[in-house]
Scaffold this motif. Structure first.
Motif, short mmCIF file in Angstrom:
data_model
loop_
_atom_site.label_atom_id
_atom_site.label_comp_id
_atom_site.label_asym_id
_atom_site.label_seq_id
_atom_site.Cartn_x
_atom_site.Cartn_y
_atom_site.Cartn_z
N ASP A 8 -36.10 2.03 -20.37
CA ASP A 8 -35.94 1.92 -18.91
C ASP A 8 -34.88 0.87 -18.63
OD1 ASP A 8 -36.18 1.68 -16.16
OD2 ASP A 8 -38.35 1.99 -16.20
N ALA A 9 -33.87 1.22 -17.84
CA ALA A 9 -32.77 0.31 -17.56
C ALA A 9 -33.11 -0.71 -16.49
CB ALA A 9 -31.54 1.11 -17.12
N ALA A 10 -34.14 -0.47 -15.70
CA ALA A 10 -34.48 -1.34 -14.58
C ALA A 10 -35.77 -2.11 -14.86
CB ALA A 10 -34.62 -0.53 -13.30
N GLN A 11 -35.72 -3.42 -14.70
CA GLN A 11 -36.88 -4.25 -14.98
C GLN A 11 -38.04 -3.93 -14.05
OE1 GLN A 11 -37.18 -6.56 -17.55
NE2 GLN A 11 -39.33 -6.52 -16.94
N LYS A 14 -39.69 -0.73 -15.04
CA LYS A 14 -40.33 -0.99 -16.34
C LYS A 14 -41.69 -1.66 -16.13
CE LYS A 14 -37.64 -2.66 -19.47
NZ LYS A 14 -36.80 -3.63 -20.22
N HIS A 33 -39.61 -2.40 -25.65
CA HIS A 33 -38.82 -1.89 -24.53
C HIS A 33 -37.34 -1.87 -24.90
CE1 HIS A 33 -42.16 -4.38 -22.49
NE2 HIS A 33 -42.60 -3.14 -22.67
N SER A 35 -33.40 -1.11 -22.96
CA SER A 35 -32.74 -0.94 -21.67
C SER A 35 -31.66 0.12 -21.69
CB SER A 35 -32.14 -2.27 -21.20
OG SER A 35 -33.16 -3.24 -21.04
N THR A 36 -31.13 0.43 -22.87
CA THR A 36 -30.04 1.40 -22.98
C THR A 36 -30.34 2.41 -24.08
OG1 THR A 36 -28.80 0.13 -24.64
CG2 THR A 36 -28.40 -0.40 -22.31
N GLU A 39 -29.53 0.86 -27.51
CA GLU A 39 -30.59 -0.05 -27.94
C GLU A 39 -31.82 0.72 -28.38
OE1 GLU A 39 -33.23 -3.81 -26.16
OE2 GLU A 39 -31.83 -2.72 -24.86
#
Length: 255
Positions: A8-11, A14, A33, A35-36, A39
């Motif tokens: 998930d790119a958004a905290q 997430k 977790h 983010s990209t 990753e």
């Protein structure tokens, strides 16, 4: 406890996903977790996961691309979260055999039901894996063997068959294992790919035979599974930095 990778790119979203359910009570560990997409693939390559959750709200293209990359090596269950209720997106997701696609707004009940289905799939897979271990040929295992013991059995098979043309695909068929899953499990256990391990074993045995026997080099090549001399010479020099002839001379000088 099934280990989950959340992408998930958004905290904020997430955190929303993490707080949506009592994950551990349902048998899932939601601690890793990414983010990209890059990753996520790096983490996926380092360790096995039982489930991948991908939030599609921010980057649908990257989410589908991640599904594609995962499916190149693994059949791990994938659940897509968030995003629009888009038929074309769902259709693309189906091409990569995702377990479920839950668009916004995400219902905790629907997500829990999806996790229950994934859990049943995982239990069936583990049951089939354990059953396969009890029916392997050549007495390579015994009833009640742990699934992780399959790596030891693969290594034993390699030791006994270095003179043959060994591939992980053939070994997975013999042991009744999924090819991609076995490759991932081997890399996680040995910190190297199966092909890297096989090359290491072949080259170390070739070095031993060059040092301790009078076998001709073509005989040694055959003994470690190479029928084409040029390929053996290339692999040996890449592994040791010198040719097989030079290696034998060096050993004789220092002896």
């Amino acid at each position: 406890m099934y280990k989950v990778l959340l992408v998930d790119a958004a905290q904020q979203s997430k955190d929303t996903t993490i707080n949506l359910l009592a994950w551990r009570e349902l048998g899932f560990s939601l601690e890793d977790h990414a983010s990209t997409r890059v990753e996520a693939m790096a983490m996926f390559a380092r360790q096995p996961y039982a489930l991948v959750l991908i939030n599609m709200k921010c980057t649908q293209v990257d989410g589908i691309r991640l599904c594609q990359q995962i499916r190149e090596t693994s059949r791990v269950p994938i659940i897509l979260l968030g995003g629009d209720n888009d038929f074309q997106l769902a259709r693309k997701a189906m091409c990569y055999q995702v377990s479920d696609y839950l668009p916004d707004p995400i219902s905790p009940d629907e997500l829990q039901a999806s996790l229950c289905r994934v859990e049943r799939e995982l239990e069936e897979f583990i049951g089939a894996e354990s059953k396969a271990l009890t029916i392997l040929p050549e007495d390579l295992t015994t009833p009640n063997s742990a699934p992780s013991n399959i790596i030891d059995k693969v290594k034993e098979f390699v030791e006994e068959s270095l003179h043959q043309n060994i591939t992980l695909k053939e070994i997975s068929n013999i042991f009744h294992f999924n090819y991609s899953y076995l490759g991932q499990k081997f890399k996680s256990h040995e910190n190297m790919t199966f092909n890297e391990y096989l090359l290491q074993k072949r080259m170390e045995k070739a070095k031993f035979l060059l040092e301790h026997t009078d076998m001709k080099i073509y005989e040694i090549a055959n003994e470690v599974g190479y029928t084409e001399m040029d390929w053996f010479y290339k692999k040996f020099k890449a592994y040791t930095g010198v040719s097989a002839n030079e290696f034998r001379k060096m050993i004789s000088i220092t002896a």
